[in-house]
Scaffold this active site. Structure first.
Site: not given
Ligand code: NAD
Length: 420
Positions: A109
């Site tokens: 990461k």
């Molecule tokens: P992203 O940046 O695209 O989206 C994050 C979202 O969370 C945004 O809409 C933001 O406004 C929202 N957010 C932030 N703080 C918040 C709060 N306090 N309350 C409500 N919403 C809030 O990120 P992502 O890629 O969608 O990742 C989201 C989660 O999924 C993370 O934990 C990440 O590690 C995990 N994840 C992502 C992927 C991927 O392929 N992108 C894969 C596995 C896991």
């Protein structure tokens, strides 16, 4: 270093989970110690020329948890709260996830402590390219392959690909995944994580003998993962009642229209003010009755303070580490929530990243249907294996998923032996 890591609240949580699993598996002291701690912790200072002429130094991190089963794989996060402990915890979880999904990877990461919303596109590009340049000696298609995470998109991946390829003097698409299709990204990668979350939610509904058609869902976080989870669940005939993001939360008892919601967010930057719904307090939204609750934002949002009031039947952990160990213990005690643990629930992203890497190495391009069908097959297999394991060992799904992941790594470490 060990103490510094353990003092971090997120790493502390990952370490406690690991200890529980290691006890459960009865790992011997040597393997246990080698599995627990990261192989490499890299820290970079990243001077960047800002638009106003100042130079600002940012800090970036990359943790390669271990390389025993192949290159490390994991996202790159841009967020103001990024620190080395959090990155190390996320790398450790990636490790168990890759292993659980039987992908030939270790976990990694990365993160840069910054607020991308406060940076212009030019500043983000210079910061990303500086990071790519600094990390180039420590990555490679057989060493460390990054991908997007919170705060980064396929554009950031394109800049990293370009910087790395320029250094190598040739086009190296297999250095990164989650990149644009034009640069040999994979069909289906953008929606893979959310698609996988929605697919597994339907498998969990099936197991509970609840109809998928009309099943209700609530989604916290409307970024890459949350937005595609919303769209895919809707396509399966489910009804998404509430969605929140950093701007606020919106609610419609009849179900939100995903196309209109996406358009509203594209035009307004957040879900708040969506005309097809009413505002709701984001914390209260999590506590409303629903079939599937999907935390898809950040860590530690289901805590001992709110877990007792959850009214969902299925907790689909799209985010990494959304449930604290204290909350986890209470869920186990309650016994009325079916947990899809993060290491399985959001594994769609890394699985299609793996498909992307394989396609790049072979200079091949699969169709979206091929990719999503292969993804569903792999997720279904992991889901069924997990249920069998939990039944055989009489354990909960999180312990089972982590145990399966840790056990694969432990066996590899044991078989390879300790050098010298
Ligand atoms: P992203 O940046 O695209 O989206 C994050 C979202 O969370 C945004 O809409 C933001 O406004 C929202 N957010 C932030 N703080 C918040 C709060 N306090 N309350 C409500 N919403 C809030 O990120 P992502 O890629 O969608 O990742 C989201 C989660 O999924 C993370 O934990 C990440 O590690 C995990 N994840 C992502 C992927 C991927 O392929 N992108 C894969 C596995 C896991």
């Amino acid at each position: 270093m060990k103490e510094q890591l353990l003092n971090d609240v997120v790493f502390g949580m990952a370490a406690r989970q690991f200890d529980r699993v290691a006890d459960f598996l009865g790992l011997d002291q040597s393997v246990r110690e080698r599995c627990k701690w990261p192989k490499r912790i890299l820290t970079f200072s990243l001077p960047v020329r800002m638009d106003d002429g100042r130079t600002e130094v940012f800090f970036g991190y990359r943790v390669q948890h271990h390389l025993s089963r192949g290159p490390v794989k994991g996202g790159l996060r841009f967020h103001p709260k990024v620190n080395v402990g959090e990155v190390a915890a996320l790398a450790m979880w990636m490790n168990w996830k890759c292993s659980l999904m039987n992908l030939p990877y270790g976990g990694g990461k990365g993160g840069i402590t910054c607020d991308p919303r406060q940076l212009s596109i030019g500043e983000q590009e210079r910061l990303t390219r500086r990071f790519a340049q600094e990390i180039t000696p420590f990555i490679g298609p057989e060493v460390d392959v990054m991908a997007p995470d919170v705060g980064t998109t396929e554009q950031h991946m394109a800049w990293i690909l370009d910087t790395y390829s320029t250094h190598q003097g040739r086009f190296v698409p297999e250095i990164i995944t989650g990149k644009p299709i034009d640069l040999q990204g994979s069909e289906g990668r953008t929606q893979a994580t959310g698609h996988g979350v929605a697919f597994l939610a339907t498998r969990a509904l099936n197991k509970l003998r609840l109809p998928v058609q009309g099943a209700t869902a609530i989604v916290q976080g409307y970024g890459n993962v949350g937005s595609y989870a919303v769209e895919t669940m809707n396509a399966y005939g489910m009804k998404v009642l509430g969605v929140s993001d950093i701007s606020g939360a919106v609610w419609n008892e009849k179900g939100l229209n995903p196309d209109q919601l996406r358009q509203h967010v594209a035009e307004n930057g957040g879900v708040a003010g969506f005309p097809g719904a009413d505002p709701i307090d984001p914390d209260d939204m999590l506590l409303q009755p629903c079939d599937v609750l999907v935390p898809a934002a950040l860590e530690r949002v289901i805590t001992k303070d709110n877990v007792g009031q959850l009214q969902c039947k299925i907790l689909a952990e799209a985010a990494n580490g959304p449930t604290t160990p204290e909350a986890d213990a209470i869920i186990e005690e309650r016994g009325d929530i079916f947990v899809l643990p993060d290491v399985l629930c959001n594994a769609g992203g890394v699985t299609v990243s793996y498909f992307e890497w394989v396609q790049n190495l072979q200079r091949f391009h699969w169709t979206k249907t091929e990719v999503l069908t292969k993804l569903e097959t792999k997720l279904n297999e992991a889901f069924e294996n997990l249920l069998t394991f939990c039944e055989q060992h009489q354990c909960d799904a999180r312990l089972g998923a982590l145990a399966m992941g840790v056990d694969n790594v432990a066996r590899v470490k044991k078989t390879r032996g300790l050098f010298p």
